[in-house]
Design a protein around this motif. Structure first.
Motif, PDB file in Angstrom:
ATOM      1  N   TRP A 168       0.820  -1.204   0.000  1.00 57.70           N
ATOM      2  CA  TRP A 168       0.000   0.000   0.000  1.00 57.70           C
ATOM      3  C   TRP A 168       0.859   1.261   0.000  1.00 57.70           C
ATOM      4  O   TRP A 168       0.549   2.230  -0.703  1.00 57.70           O
ATOM      5  N   ASP A 169       1.935   1.269   0.770  1.00 53.42           N
ATOM      6  CA  ASP A 169       2.825   2.432   0.766  1.00 53.42           C
ATOM      7  C   ASP A 169       3.437   2.633  -0.609  1.00 53.42           C
ATOM      8  O   ASP A 169       3.660   3.769  -1.044  1.00 53.42           O
ATOM      9  N   GLY A 170       3.720   1.529  -1.309  1.00 53.79           N
ATOM     10  CA  GLY A 170       4.225   1.628  -2.672  1.00 53.79           C
ATOM     11  C   GLY A 170       3.192   2.255  -3.599  1.00 53.79           C
ATOM     12  O   GLY A 170       3.522   3.094  -4.438  1.00 53.79           O
ATOM     13  N   VAL A 171       1.932   1.845  -3.457  1.00 60.44           N
ATOM     14  CA  VAL A 171       0.854   2.432  -4.253  1.00 60.44           C
ATOM     15  C   VAL A 171       0.717   3.922  -3.948  1.00 60.44           C
ATOM     16  O   VAL A 171       0.551   4.744  -4.851  1.00 60.44           O
ATOM     17  N   ALA A 172       0.799   4.272  -2.661  1.00 56.88           N
ATOM     18  CA  ALA A 172       0.675   5.683  -2.272  1.00 56.88           C
ATOM     19  C   ALA A 172       1.830   6.510  -2.834  1.00 56.88           C
ATOM     20  O   ALA A 172       1.625   7.632  -3.320  1.00 56.88           O
ATOM     21  N   ARG A 207      -1.700  12.907  -5.811  1.00 51.10           N
ATOM     22  CA  ARG A 207      -2.849  12.587  -4.979  1.00 51.10           C
ATOM     23  C   ARG A 207      -2.532  11.426  -4.035  1.00 51.10           C
ATOM     24  O   ARG A 207      -1.434  10.877  -4.060  1.00 51.10           O
ATOM     25  N   TYR A 208      -3.521  11.053  -3.237  1.00 52.13           N
ATOM     26  CA  TYR A 208      -3.424   9.890  -2.365  1.00 52.13           C
ATOM     27  C   TYR A 208      -4.439   8.863  -2.860  1.00 52.13           C
ATOM     28  O   TYR A 208      -5.588   9.209  -3.152  1.00 52.13           O
ATOM     29  N   PRO A 209      -4.057   7.582  -2.961  1.00 59.74           N
ATOM     30  CA  PRO A 209      -4.979   6.566  -3.490  1.00 59.74           C
ATOM     31  C   PRO A 209      -6.110   6.259  -2.510  1.00 59.74           C
ATOM     32  O   PRO A 209      -6.032   6.583  -1.323  1.00 59.74           O
ATOM     33  N   VAL A 215      -9.719   3.309  -1.929  1.00 64.00           N
ATOM     34  CA  VAL A 215     -10.386   2.074  -2.341  1.00 64.00           C
ATOM     35  C   VAL A 215     -11.815   2.396  -2.746  1.00 64.00           C
ATOM     36  O   VAL A 215     -12.610   2.905  -1.951  1.00 64.00           O
ATOM     37  N   TYR A 216     -12.127   2.087  -3.973  1.00 62.59           N
ATOM     38  CA  TYR A 216     -13.433   2.342  -4.589  1.00 62.59           C
ATOM     39  C   TYR A 216     -14.230   1.044  -4.587  1.00 62.59           C
ATOM     40  O   TYR A 216     -13.653  -0.046  -4.599  1.00 62.59           O
ATOM     41  N   HIS A 217     -15.557   1.148  -4.622  1.00 59.51           N
ATOM     42  CA  HIS A 217     -16.409  -0.040  -4.532  1.00 59.51           C
ATOM     43  C   HIS A 217     -15.948  -0.891  -3.330  1.00 59.51           C
ATOM     44  O   HIS A 217     -15.652  -0.350  -2.274  1.00 59.51           O
ATOM     45  N   ALA A 218     -15.893  -2.190  -3.490  1.00 56.02           N
ATOM     46  CA  ALA A 218     -15.471  -3.036  -2.366  1.00 56.02           C
ATOM     47  C   ALA A 218     -13.953  -3.174  -2.300  1.00 56.02           C
ATOM     48  O   ALA A 218     -13.355  -3.069  -1.222  1.00 56.02           O
ATOM     49  N   ASN A 219     -13.304  -3.385  -3.465  1.00 54.58           N
ATOM     50  CA  ASN A 219     -11.865  -3.686  -3.431  1.00 54.58           C
ATOM     51  C   ASN A 219     -11.132  -3.195  -4.682  1.00 54.58           C
ATOM     52  O   ASN A 219     -10.223  -3.853  -5.170  1.00 54.58           O
ATOM     53  N   GLU A 220     -11.515  -2.027  -5.195  1.00 53.26           N
ATOM     54  CA  GLU A 220     -10.836  -1.473  -6.370  1.00 53.26           C
ATOM     55  C   GLU A 220      -9.918  -0.323  -5.955  1.00 53.26           C
ATOM     56  O   GLU A 220     -10.374   0.663  -5.362  1.00 53.26           O
ATOM     57  N   ILE A 221      -8.646  -0.433  -6.262  1.00 52.70           N
ATOM     58  CA  ILE A 221      -7.671   0.593  -5.917  1.00 52.70           C
ATOM     59  C   ILE A 221      -7.665   1.658  -7.005  1.00 52.70           C
ATOM     60  O   ILE A 221      -7.527   1.352  -8.187  1.00 52.70           O
ATOM     61  N   ARG A 222      -7.796   2.909  -6.592  1.00 49.38           N
ATOM     62  CA  ARG A 222      -7.833   4.004  -7.552  1.00 49.38           C
ATOM     63  C   ARG A 222      -6.813   5.085  -7.198  1.00 49.38           C
ATOM     64  O   ARG A 222      -6.608   5.394  -6.013  1.00 49.38           O
ATOM     65  N   MET A 223      -6.203   5.652  -8.247  1.00 53.19           N
ATOM     66  CA  MET A 223      -5.326   6.799  -8.074  1.00 53.19           C
ATOM     67  C   MET A 223      -6.084   8.103  -8.335  1.00 53.19           C
ATOM     68  O   MET A 223      -5.747   9.143  -7.771  1.00 53.19           O
ATOM     69  N   HIS A 224      -7.083   8.057  -9.224  1.00 49.55           N
ATOM     70  CA  HIS A 224      -7.864   9.235  -9.583  1.00 49.55           C
ATOM     71  C   HIS A 224      -9.295   9.094  -9.073  1.00 49.55           C
ATOM     72  O   HIS A 224      -9.797   7.971  -8.911  1.00 49.55           O
ATOM     73  N   LEU A 225      -9.947  10.220  -8.850  1.00 53.66           N
ATOM     74  CA  LEU A 225     -11.382  10.187  -8.585  1.00 53.66           C
ATOM     75  C   LEU A 225     -12.099   9.690  -9.836  1.00 53.66           C
ATOM     76  O   LEU A 225     -11.663   9.958 -10.958  1.00 53.66           O
ATOM     77  N   PRO A 226     -13.191   8.962  -9.683  1.00 54.62           N
ATOM     78  CA  PRO A 226     -13.899   8.437 -10.865  1.00 54.62           C
ATOM     79  C   PRO A 226     -14.476   9.573 -11.710  1.00 54.62           C
ATOM     80  O   PRO A 226     -14.920  10.595 -11.179  1.00 54.62           O
TER      81      PRO A 226
END
Length: 311
Positions: A143-147, A156-158, A160-171
């Motif tokens: 997770w720190d790597g993703v951040a 930005r800061y990542p 979790v969208y929906h139940a388990n989708e990792i996002r970098m951008h707002l939808p």
């Protein structure tokens, strides 16, 4: 209809009528959803011995899918109930570490595919943007790597969208929620000044302090004096000052928040938008807390105003 689904290797149990209490919590800076519940039913003592996943559905829409952190089945006085806590599968990113060192041509796709094989339910925003390199310190979680990568590529800061989708951008597509007196139980504003620092200082390559400093005007305005001294962060060698800018922004997460408690279960997600006339307009939802008990169901929608939101 709200349903709790308990999943074992031998099958699934869909539970709706016996839900005595539950709490679902999703927050933009927490890399997993959290669910706790107490459910009554006609359960046998060995029925859930092999349970390993928990799901929460609202009218068929998945709000949570996660691991079983704690689970208890009780039979007493002729009744039986289960009580459990669960975290979304994306919590596994905190429990796995990246190989230390320099990784070149890093993208979110590469980060999520080349290091750890996660359950198929964990997905991520399709993004081929590539950083020249990603330097990974020893002990860095996935997770720190993703951040780190998200901040380097998007500022930005990542989340979790929906139940388990990792996002970098707002939808880009989202639902709009307009709140008013007819649907509100209550509303309010909170401030959290407990994490902000007035100054961050970081050493340069030879260990000398003074070259890299970052002051927080919010802390100065609040007359808070909190300082932090850091060694050189090699994750940000492309621009060392950004190591301090990121820490200043992250320390101010959730600095100001407006919340709105609505009657019933609201099918909102992080990144959806909320408007309350005269207070906020089209602000990204950053915290959702849904609770249910014998008094009914209520949903709190919250919008932060900090360094990462509402941008």
């Amino acid at each position: 209809m709200i349903q709790v689904v308990l999943i074992a290797r031998t099958g699934k149990a869909y539970l709706a009528n016996g839900i005595a209490a539950f709490t679902l919590d999703k927050e933009a800076y927490t890399p997993y959803s959290q669910l706790t519940a107490t459910v009554y039913g006609n359960f046998s003592i060995q029925q859930f011995a092999g349970i390993y996943r928990v799901q929460l559905l609202l009218d068929g829409m998945e709000l949570h899918f996660g691991t079983v952190e704690k689970f208890r089945l009780v039979q007493e006085n002729g009744t039986s109930y289960v009580r459990f806590s669960s975290r979304g599968l994306t919590a596994l990113l905190l429990q796995n570490q990246l190989e230390p060192g320099l990784h070149t041509a890093m993208s979110l796709d590469k980060l999520m595919q080349d290091f750890v094989t996660f359950p198929k339910e964990i997905t991520w925003e399709s993004d081929t943007d590539t950083s020249n390199y990603l330097f990974v310190k020893e002990g860095t979680s996935m997770w720190d790597g993703v951040a780190n990568l998200t901040y380097k590529l998007c500022g930005r800061y990542p989340f979790v969208y929906h139940a388990n989708e990792i996002r970098m951008h707002l939808p880009e597509t989202y639902r709009n929620f307009y709140v008013g007196a007819d649907t509100l139980l209550d509303m309010g504003m909170t401030a959290d000044q407990s994490r902000i620092y007035s100054r961050f200082s970081m050493a340069d390559a030879d260990g000398t302090y003074g070259k890299f400093q970052e002051n927080d005007p919010n802390a100065a305005a609040l007359e808070l004096v909190r300082t932090k001294q850091l060694p050189l962060d090699r994750q940000y060698l492309y621009d060392p000052q950004q190591a301090l800018v990121f820490r200043r922004k992250f320390a101010g997460r959730g600095l100001v928040s407006y919340y709105f408690d609505r009657i019933g279960a609201v099918a909102a997600d992080l990144g959806d938008r909320i408007t309350c006339s005269g207070i906020i307009e089209n602000a990204p939802i950053t915290h959702i807390r849904m609770t249910g008990n014998q008094n009914g169901v209520r949903t709190r929608l919250e919008a932060y105003q900090d360094e990462f939101y509402p941008a």
